[in-house]
Design a protein around this motif. Structure first.
Motif, PDB file in Angstrom:
ATOM      1  N   TRP A  93     -11.128   1.544   5.154  1.00  0.00           N
ATOM      2  CA  TRP A  93     -11.916   0.320   5.320  1.00  0.00           C
ATOM      3  C   TRP A  93     -11.524  -0.756   4.310  1.00  0.00           C
ATOM      4  N   TYR A  94     -10.953  -0.362   3.182  1.00  0.00           N
ATOM      5  CA  TYR A  94     -10.622  -1.301   2.114  1.00  0.00           C
ATOM      6  C   TYR A  94      -9.582  -2.327   2.552  1.00  0.00           C
ATOM      7  N   TYR A  95      -8.709  -1.961   3.494  1.00  0.00           N
ATOM      8  CA  TYR A  95      -7.717  -2.913   3.986  1.00  0.00           C
ATOM      9  C   TYR A  95      -8.405  -4.155   4.549  1.00  0.00           C
ATOM     10  N   ASN A  96      -9.442  -3.940   5.348  1.00  0.00           N
ATOM     11  CA  ASN A  96     -10.188  -5.072   5.921  1.00  0.00           C
ATOM     12  C   ASN A  96     -10.798  -5.933   4.826  1.00  0.00           C
ATOM     13  N   ARG A  97     -11.363  -5.273   3.835  1.00  0.00           N
ATOM     14  CA  ARG A  97     -12.095  -6.012   2.813  1.00  0.00           C
ATOM     15  C   ARG A  97     -11.179  -6.903   1.991  1.00  0.00           C
ATOM     16  N   ILE A  98     -10.038  -6.363   1.566  1.00  0.00           N
ATOM     17  CA  ILE A  98      -9.172  -7.185   0.712  1.00  0.00           C
ATOM     18  C   ILE A  98      -8.583  -8.362   1.492  1.00  0.00           C
ATOM     19  N   ALA A  99      -8.405  -8.185   2.804  1.00  0.00           N
ATOM     20  CA  ALA A  99      -7.968  -9.326   3.613  1.00  0.00           C
ATOM     21  C   ALA A  99      -9.055 -10.389   3.640  1.00  0.00           C
ATOM     22  N   GLY A 100     -10.307  -9.964   3.817  1.00  0.00           N
ATOM     23  CA  GLY A 100     -11.419 -10.905   3.856  1.00  0.00           C
ATOM     24  C   GLY A 100     -11.647 -11.609   2.536  1.00  0.00           C
ATOM     25  N   GLU A 101     -11.316 -10.946   1.423  1.00  0.00           N
ATOM     26  CA  GLU A 101     -11.525 -11.531   0.092  1.00  0.00           C
ATOM     27  C   GLU A 101     -10.750 -12.831  -0.099  1.00  0.00           C
ATOM     28  N   CYS A 102      -9.615 -12.946   0.577  1.00  0.00           N
ATOM     29  CA  CYS A 102      -8.798 -14.149   0.408  1.00  0.00           C
ATOM     30  C   CYS A 102      -8.797 -15.003   1.670  1.00  0.00           C
ATOM     31  N   GLY A 103      -9.802 -14.822   2.517  1.00  0.00           N
ATOM     32  CA  GLY A 103      -9.936 -15.627   3.718  1.00  0.00           C
ATOM     33  C   GLY A 103      -9.010 -15.220   4.840  1.00  0.00           C
ATOM     34  N   GLY A 104      -8.467 -13.993   4.765  1.00  0.00           N
ATOM     35  CA  GLY A 104      -7.554 -13.531   5.796  1.00  0.00           C
ATOM     36  C   GLY A 104      -8.269 -13.055   7.044  1.00  0.00           C
ATOM     37  N   THR A 105      -7.543 -13.023   8.140  1.00  0.00           N
ATOM     38  CA  THR A 105      -8.047 -12.469   9.389  1.00  0.00           C
ATOM     39  C   THR A 105      -7.228 -11.230   9.730  1.00  0.00           C
ATOM     40  N   PHE A 106      -7.837 -10.292  10.454  1.00  0.00           N
ATOM     41  CA  PHE A 106      -7.100  -9.078  10.772  1.00  0.00           C
ATOM     42  C   PHE A 106      -7.257  -8.710  12.238  1.00  0.00           C
ATOM     43  N   LYS A 107      -6.238  -8.049  12.732  1.00  0.00           N
ATOM     44  CA  LYS A 107      -6.268  -7.440  14.051  1.00  0.00           C
ATOM     45  C   LYS A 107      -5.894  -5.976  13.893  1.00  0.00           C
ATOM     46  N   MET A 108      -6.533  -5.140  14.685  1.00  0.00           N
ATOM     47  CA  MET A 108      -6.235  -3.718  14.634  1.00  0.00           C
ATOM     48  C   MET A 108      -5.297  -3.334  15.769  1.00  0.00           C
ATOM     49  N   TYR A 109      -4.384  -2.453  15.464  1.00  0.00           N
ATOM     50  CA  TYR A 109      -3.548  -1.870  16.502  1.00  0.00           C
ATOM     51  C   TYR A 109      -3.888  -0.384  16.608  1.00  0.00           C
ATOM     52  N   PRO A 110      -3.718   0.216  17.778  1.00  0.00           N
ATOM     53  CA  PRO A 110      -4.248   1.576  17.982  1.00  0.00           C
ATOM     54  C   PRO A 110      -3.405   2.688  17.376  1.00  0.00           C
ATOM     55  N   LEU A 111      -4.113   3.743  16.993  1.00  0.00           N
ATOM     56  CA  LEU A 111      -3.513   5.059  16.760  1.00  0.00           C
ATOM     57  C   LEU A 111      -3.971   5.933  17.917  1.00  0.00           C
ATOM     58  N   TYR A 112      -3.136   6.874  18.315  1.00  0.00           N
ATOM     59  CA  TYR A 112      -3.447   7.678  19.492  1.00  0.00           C
ATOM     60  C   TYR A 112      -3.629   9.147  19.118  1.00  0.00           C
ATOM     61  N   GLU A 113      -4.730   9.711  19.605  1.00  0.00           N
ATOM     62  CA  GLU A 113      -4.977  11.130  19.392  1.00  0.00           C
ATOM     63  C   GLU A 113      -4.082  11.941  20.324  1.00  0.00           C
ATOM     64  N   THR A 114      -3.360  12.883  19.740  1.00  0.00           N
ATOM     65  CA  THR A 114      -2.527  13.792  20.527  1.00  0.00           C
ATOM     66  C   THR A 114      -3.188  15.169  20.491  1.00  0.00           C
ATOM     67  N   GLU A 115      -2.432  16.226  20.710  1.00  0.00           N
ATOM     68  CA  GLU A 115      -3.033  17.555  20.777  1.00  0.00           C
ATOM     69  C   GLU A 115      -3.773  17.924  19.497  1.00  0.00           C
ATOM     70  N   ASP A 116      -3.101  17.826  18.355  1.00  0.00           N
ATOM     71  CA  ASP A 116      -3.740  18.249  17.113  1.00  0.00           C
ATOM     72  C   ASP A 116      -3.551  17.235  15.992  1.00  0.00           C
ATOM     73  N   THR A 117      -3.258  15.988  16.358  1.00  0.00           N
ATOM     74  CA  THR A 117      -3.058  14.980  15.326  1.00  0.00           C
ATOM     75  C   THR A 117      -3.272  13.596  15.931  1.00  0.00           C
ATOM     76  N   PHE A 118      -3.015  12.593  15.143  1.00  0.00           N
ATOM     77  CA  PHE A 118      -2.977  11.212  15.607  1.00  0.00           C
ATOM     78  C   PHE A 118      -1.563  10.704  15.404  1.00  0.00           C
ATOM     79  N   ALA A 119      -1.209   9.622  16.071  1.00  0.00           N
ATOM     80  CA  ALA A 119       0.166   9.137  15.973  1.00  0.00           C
ATOM     81  C   ALA A 119       0.240   7.642  16.197  1.00  0.00           C
ATOM     82  N   TYR A 120       1.202   7.012  15.526  1.00  0.00           N
ATOM     83  CA  TYR A 120       1.572   5.638  15.829  1.00  0.00           C
ATOM     84  C   TYR A 120       2.416   5.633  17.101  1.00  0.00           C
ATOM     85  N   ASN A 121       2.225   4.630  17.930  1.00  0.00           N
ATOM     86  CA  ASN A 121       3.162   4.345  19.007  1.00  0.00           C
ATOM     87  C   ASN A 121       4.100   3.265  18.470  1.00  0.00           C
ATOM     88  N   VAL A 122       5.256   3.673  17.997  1.00  0.00           N
ATOM     89  CA  VAL A 122       6.146   2.755  17.291  1.00  0.00           C
ATOM     90  C   VAL A 122       6.553   1.581  18.168  1.00  0.00           C
TER      91      VAL A 122
END
Length: 344
Positions: A93-122
């Motif tokens: 959650w800290y990533y969002n906060r430090i962006a907000g501290e300096c007036g930044g905006t953020f967008k989230m990109y997804p992580l995907y749940e696989t069989e026994d983990t999560f993964a980036y879709n590169v």
């Protein structure tokens, strides 16, 4: 209190760290370090340059990895006219906060749940970065709380296929738990000027109370270095302890290997219980899906025995626990307590 909710270190420091603390000369604190007279930041950045094969001027030092992250986000979102950052959907959650501290905006990109983990879709990360063209793309490897990571090849593919004006910030706070191979770092920061890799002594080296972080960045960022570097040097006590920790890899590697016992116990004892799912972890914590009907009972049982684990509240992870890997005694107790709450 047994704190298994903050990803701290429930083991002993190395003997070299202990001896350095015992033998530290307090009179050293009466003087600034003279390393800046040589055009260098710290005796620690000099040592890290030797270990990682990265020029000292491209080594970053900070008050914990938190400081590296905050400096990068604050500086680059406040310069260049673009204040947007892309961060993983399930992440600190800290990533969002430090962006907000300096007036930044953020967008989230997804992580995907696989069989026994999560993964980036590169491929998707590349596509979204080119579409949104953020000032900063943040990657966490391994990611907290999901525990998944990127390979050096995947990092290289992302760097090769996104806009050069997008700074890529990789939070590698937990990376040393995966492997002791760091040979990929020097070629990456040599090739890509828009890359920053952040690490810390808080996790693998078990010194969160020391507040010593470090990192590496591409060339050509004098403005940022003037902003982030400390002209009169760094804490001399912390420097001495940091050098001792960096010289104790065998000790901390043994601790990291011992954590595999914890992972296997969770998988063996909880993995087949109804409503549970134990995710693969390559960090010093593990994420477990559990039946939330036992939440209150489990919380009371843990609190009665002075144990704390993390009951996740993040959207999409409300039915998960994040548990810091600790000693065998601690983990055995947590597993037994969870099983007791689940099956009576």
């Amino acid at each position: 209190m047994n704190y298994l909710d903050r990803n701290e270190f429930n083991f002993k420091p190395s003997q070299k760290v202990i001896d350095t603390i015992k033998n530290f000369d307090p009179e050293m604190l009466c003087f600034y370090t003279r390393i800046y007279d040589e055009g260098k930041k710290s005796i620690v950045s000099v040592r890290l340059s030797e270990i990682y094969g990265v020029p000292e001027e491209q080594v970053l030092i900070g008050y914990g990895g938190e400081d590296i992250l905050k400096n990068v986000v604050h500086y680059y979102l406040s310069t260049g006219g673009n204040n947007s950052i892309m961060i993983p959907e399930f992440s600190w959650w800290y990533y969002n906060r430090i962006a907000g501290e300096c007036g930044g905006t953020f967008k989230m990109y997804p992580l995907y749940e696989t069989e026994d983990t999560f993964a980036y879709n590169v491929d998707e990360v590349i596509e979204l970065t080119n579409k949104n063209r953020p000032r900063i793309l943040l990657l966490a490897s391994p990611n907290n709380p999901t525990g998944n990571s990127l390979t050096p090849e995947e990092i290289g593919r992302i760097m090769e296929n996104i806009p050069e004006e997008t700074m890529v910030l990789i939070d590698e706070a937990y990376a040393s738990f995966i492997t002791n191979d760091t040979a990929y770092i020097a070629p990456l920061v040599e090739k890509y000027s828009n890359l920053v890799i952040s690490r810390t002594l808080s996790k693998f080296y078990g010194l969160p109370g020391l507040r010593m972080g470090f990192g590496f960045m591409g060339k050509g960022h004098e403005g940022f270095l003037n902003y982030a570097n400390k002209y009169l040097g760094y804490n001399r006590f912390s420097e001495a302890v940091a050098l001792a920790a960096l010289d104790s890899d065998d000790h901390y590697r043994k601790v990291a290997e011992d954590m595999e016992w914890d992972r296997q116990l969770f998988k063996k004892e909880l993995g087949s219980l109804p409503g549970f799912k134990v995710y693969k972890s390559v960090a010093n914590f593990i994420l477990i899906k559990y039946p939330t009907a036992i939440k209150e009972k489990l919380q009371k049982a843990l609190a009665a025995n002075d144990y704390k684990i993390k009951f996740m509240g993040d959207k999409g992870l409300e039915d998960c626990l994040r548990i810091t890997l600790g000693t065998r005694e601690q983990i055995q107790f947590v597993v037994d307590t969870i099983k007791q709450a689940a099956i009576g």
